[in-house]
Design a protein around this motif. Structure first.
Motif, PDB file in Angstrom:
ATOM      1  N   ALA A 199      49.342  35.183  36.075  1.00 51.92           N
ATOM      2  CA  ALA A 199      49.768  36.049  34.974  1.00 51.92           C
ATOM      3  C   ALA A 199      48.570  36.697  34.297  1.00 51.92           C
ATOM      4  CB  ALA A 199      50.584  35.248  33.961  1.00 51.92           C
ATOM      5  N   SER A 200      47.365  36.226  34.617  1.00 52.77           N
ATOM      6  CA  SER A 200      46.152  36.774  34.023  1.00 52.77           C
ATOM      7  C   SER A 200      45.907  38.188  34.532  1.00 52.77           C
ATOM      8  CB  SER A 200      44.965  35.880  34.387  1.00 52.77           C
ATOM      9  OG  SER A 200      43.752  36.563  34.120  1.00 52.77           O
ATOM     10  N   VAL A 201      45.679  39.125  33.584  1.00 51.53           N
ATOM     11  CA  VAL A 201      45.490  40.523  34.005  1.00 51.53           C
ATOM     12  C   VAL A 201      44.077  40.756  34.523  1.00 51.53           C
ATOM     13  CG1 VAL A 201      47.275  41.489  32.547  1.00 51.53           C
ATOM     14  CG2 VAL A 201      44.978  41.173  31.618  1.00 51.53           C
ATOM     15  N   TYR A 208      50.153  37.504  44.164  1.00 49.09           N
ATOM     16  CA  TYR A 208      51.173  38.522  43.895  1.00 49.09           C
ATOM     17  C   TYR A 208      50.599  39.916  44.092  1.00 49.09           C
ATOM     18  CZ  TYR A 208      54.435  35.036  42.370  1.00 49.09           C
ATOM     19  OH  TYR A 208      55.298  33.970  42.373  1.00 49.09           O
ATOM     20  N   TYR A 209      51.461  40.800  44.583  1.00 49.65           N
ATOM     21  CA  TYR A 209      51.049  42.161  44.916  1.00 49.65           C
ATOM     22  C   TYR A 209      52.107  43.125  44.392  1.00 49.65           C
ATOM     23  CZ  TYR A 209      47.870  39.898  48.224  1.00 49.65           C
ATOM     24  OH  TYR A 209      46.897  39.123  48.781  1.00 49.65           O
ATOM     25  N   THR A 219      48.122  42.026  42.137  1.00 49.66           N
ATOM     26  CA  THR A 219      48.509  42.323  40.766  1.00 49.66           C
ATOM     27  C   THR A 219      48.795  41.022  40.028  1.00 49.66           C
ATOM     28  OG1 THR A 219      49.960  43.705  39.411  1.00 49.66           O
ATOM     29  CG2 THR A 219      50.982  42.489  41.206  1.00 49.66           C
ATOM     30  N   SER A 220      48.903  41.128  38.716  1.00 49.80           N
ATOM     31  CA  SER A 220      49.337  39.978  37.929  1.00 49.80           C
ATOM     32  C   SER A 220      50.846  40.070  37.737  1.00 49.80           C
ATOM     33  CB  SER A 220      48.620  39.935  36.582  1.00 49.80           C
ATOM     34  OG  SER A 220      48.906  41.105  35.851  1.00 49.80           O
ATOM     35  N   VAL A 221      51.480  38.923  37.644  1.00 54.77           N
ATOM     36  CA  VAL A 221      52.926  38.852  37.446  1.00 54.77           C
ATOM     37  C   VAL A 221      53.196  37.795  36.385  1.00 54.77           C
ATOM     38  CG1 VAL A 221      55.083  38.094  38.538  1.00 54.77           C
ATOM     39  CG2 VAL A 221      53.572  39.653  39.749  1.00 54.77           C
TER      40      VAL A 221
ATOM     41  N   ILE B  48      29.577  29.574  43.246  1.00 56.43           N
ATOM     42  CA  ILE B  48      30.284  30.787  42.846  1.00 56.43           C
ATOM     43  C   ILE B  48      31.644  30.378  42.282  1.00 56.43           C
ATOM     44  CG2 ILE B  48      31.287  32.965  43.659  1.00 56.43           C
ATOM     45  CD1 ILE B  48      29.130  32.934  45.883  1.00 56.43           C
ATOM     46  N   SER B  49      31.878  30.741  41.007  1.00 53.41           N
ATOM     47  CA  SER B  49      33.133  30.366  40.351  1.00 53.41           C
ATOM     48  C   SER B  49      34.058  31.562  40.280  1.00 53.41           C
ATOM     49  CB  SER B  49      32.864  29.842  38.940  1.00 53.41           C
ATOM     50  OG  SER B  49      32.034  28.722  38.979  1.00 53.41           O
ATOM     51  N   ARG B  50      35.261  31.409  40.807  1.00 47.91           N
ATOM     52  CA  ARG B  50      36.244  32.484  40.712  1.00 47.91           C
ATOM     53  C   ARG B  50      37.063  32.310  39.431  1.00 47.91           C
ATOM     54  NH1 ARG B  50      38.775  33.712  46.543  1.00 47.91           N
ATOM     55  NH2 ARG B  50      40.292  32.166  45.892  1.00 47.91           N
ATOM     56  N   GLY B  51      37.652  33.429  39.003  1.00 50.99           N
ATOM     57  CA  GLY B  51      38.382  33.441  37.733  1.00 50.99           C
ATOM     58  C   GLY B  51      39.519  32.445  37.680  1.00 50.99           C
ATOM     59  N   ASP B  52      40.101  32.097  38.821  1.00 51.02           N
ATOM     60  CA  ASP B  52      41.251  31.183  38.807  1.00 51.02           C
ATOM     61  C   ASP B  52      40.825  29.717  38.827  1.00 51.02           C
ATOM     62  OD1 ASP B  52      40.403  30.716  41.372  1.00 51.02           O
ATOM     63  OD2 ASP B  52      42.146  31.546  42.364  1.00 51.02           O
TER      64      ASP B  52
END
Lengths: 416, 142
Positions: A199-201, A208-209, A219-221, B48-52
């Motif tokens: 859900a993070s923009v 998700y796409y 994309t974010s959903v 390397i850290s990804r945003g998630d």
């Protein structure tokens, strides 16, 4: 031989239907302690089976240790429905995923705010993936109905191909032959397949796409529009589930029938009784201790077809040779014990530990038999335990869903 | 939205197993990913850290070669990029069969890949035995 297996399955299904009807009666008579505002109790027992899998070109696929159930899906708010058999019951993922080739219903694609179709990609550790649009459907199992649940339609022909971010060079599991099932019923520990991260923009992961004509892009959903665990969307019996499968004799069985019971402590048939609840970490993992060493990335996964743990050097159990590499092939059955542990969901400073005895037989010998259910298939999973379907035989396993209240505390947790 | 997509797509383009250290650095600068270097005895680790929340580690020899990679987090990194020229060998070494779901474990004479976990929790590592620096064992790649 194949015909014989199919006949056995038909008989079992008839028996299951009778058992299911009996359970329905019990459920209805035992809900008198519900408050007047609660919906009346419904049948919460869904039959499940381990068998040779869906039939392709007149033959059952010949799966080992895959748990199946039938799921009825409907166009939201209508009685236009289809029941899909041999949906794999997977506690290691979240969300309903139906192979497009098995779907005769027409379901409307979910759209984003820009009016573009939303698609979902799920990737597995073996570098296989499933790709396809998100659509909403009513999901019916036993007497329970989850309304307008976002699900994934896997691999439809009339939809843009999977983008490179989804395929990642991997292998699609989008046909009945490749998947060994008509779809996946992901009823794991979480409410959504992805959650807040998707859900993070800013820089959402490749899950998700949105799919304008120019091509699908990540994309974010919102959390509500993501694939959902249908159980937490039931109006009742929605705090978790219980999977009960009987024990299997050495050498296995042609098929094994059991129950998936919705709710924890909501009806007379899903009380925890003596089951000990162990909370998992934010990833859905817990600690398994084996020979004095702690493995903190361990998990329970009905969608894994064996007890996968550590490696041949650490365990001293020899690997199978090709083509069954990745499985263990001891000369004689090895009996082992491990300890699973996690915080008490009701008092998180206290650790709950449970001894688990398990066996590993020669997987190549088991696979050569005509059986489909085995409690002693083992293989490697370096650095951790993946307690697959054999873990479920001979015990009731409760899945407490995240943030859902139960008599043992809030999920996510396992109890057994 | 387009810019966002480009950034996201590009983020998976980190350096590959068997590749050079320069590619790690240029990728990190280009893609604004969080990275730090951890010095160790006989090698160094680019984290390397990804945003998630997924953490990717690249193990680099003093000769500047990536001899090992590991990953841990909610999403699976693009193994076709992370494993580089070893990816085809990895794919070809997997024994696939309908309905089988388990870890992907490849232990070849040089290439080792161990990819495990489940949705929301992936973990794995890969290394090339022939490229391990002197005095460094495969056990450091975690």
């Amino acid at each position: 031989m194949r015909r014989g297996i199919t006949a056995t399955v038909v008989v079992l299904i008839v028996v299951l239907m009778v058992v299911s009807l009996a359970a329905c009666g019990d459920g209805n008579s035992s809900g008198s302690n519900e408050t007047s505002s609660a919906p009346p109790p419904v049948n919460n027992t869904q039959p499940v089976i381990v068998d040779a899998g869906p039939v392709v070109n007149g033959q059952a696929i010949g799966n080992e240790d895959l748990l199946f159930t039938s799921v009825t899906i409907c166009v939201p708010g209508t009685t236009t429905c289809q029941t899909i058999d041999h949906m794999a019951v997977d506690t290691g993922s979240t969300g309903v995923r139906i192979l497009a080739s098995q779907l005769s219903l027409t379901l409307a694609n979910s759209m984003n705010a820009s009016g573009q179709p939303i698609a979902n990609c799920v990737q597995y550790a073996d570098n296989s993936y499933q790709w396809g649009p998100v659509a909403k459907a009513d999901i019916k199992m036993a007497g329970e109905v989850a309304s307008s649940v976002p699900i994934q339609i896997v691999g439809p022909a009339n939809f843009p191909a999977a983008p490179n971010d989804c395929t990642a060079g991997g292998t699609p599991a989008e046909t009945v032959s490749d998947l060994g099932a008509n779809g996946i019923l992901g009823v794991g520990l979480f409410r959504q397949d992805c959650g807040a991260a998707c859900a993070s923009v800013t820089l959402p992961p490749a899950v998700y796409y949105s799919c304008p004509a120019s091509g699908c892009i990540i994309t974010s959903v919102s959390v509500a529009e993501q694939l959902q665990n249908p159980v937490w969307m039931f109006p009742q019996d929605n705090n978790g589930l219980l999977i009960m499968l009987p024990q299997v004799a050495p050498g296995g069985a042609a098929s094994v029938s059991g129950s998936m019971i919705f709710g924890i402590g909501t009806q007379s048939d899903n009380a925890l009784n003596g089951a000990q609840a162990q909370a998992v970490d934010g990833f859905g993992n817990f600690t398994t201790t084996f020979n004095g060493t702690k493995y903190s990335s361990s998990f329970i996964d009905s969608g894994s077809n064996g007890l996968f743990f550590l490696d041949a050097i650490t365990t001293g159990i020899p690997n199978c040779s090709r083509p069954e590499t990745g499985f263990y092939c001891p000369n004689s059955t090895v009996n082992l014990t491990a300890i699973n542990s996690g915080p008490n969901p009701n008092a998180r400073t206290a650790t709950i530990s449970t001894n688990v005895a398990f066996s590993v037989a020669n997987a190549a010998v088991l696979f050569n038999s005509s059986n489909s259910a085995f409690n002693d298939i083992g293989g490697s999973n370096p650095g951790a335990f993946d307690w697959g379907l054999p873990f479920f035989f001979g015990r009731g396993v409760f899945i407490g869903i995240e943030s859902q209240s139960t008599p043992a505390g809030a999920g996510p947790y396992w109890a057994y | 939205m387009v810019l966002l997509a480009l950034l996201t797509a590009a983020l998976s383009g980190f350096a590959a197993l068997g590749g050079s250290e320069e590619s790690v650095i240029s990728d990190q600068v280009k893609f604004q990913a969080s990275r730090r270097i951890v010095p160790e005895h006989g090698y160094r680790i680019h984290e390397i850290s990804r945003g998630d929340g997924t953490l990717i580690k690249e193990y680099v020899s003093f000769e500047g070669k990536v001899f090992g990679v590991s990953w841990n987090g909610p999403t699976l990194p693009d193994l076709s990029q992370l494993l580089g020229s070893s990816f085809v060998e990895f794919q070809n070494s997997l024994q696939r069969k309908a309905g089988r779901r388990k870890a992907a474990v490849v232990h070849n004479s040089d290439l080792v890949v161990e990819s495990t976990g489940h949705t929301r929790a992936f973990r794995g590592r890969a290394y090339l035995s022939s490229m391990l620096p002197d005095g460094v064992t495969q056990a450091v790649v975690q």
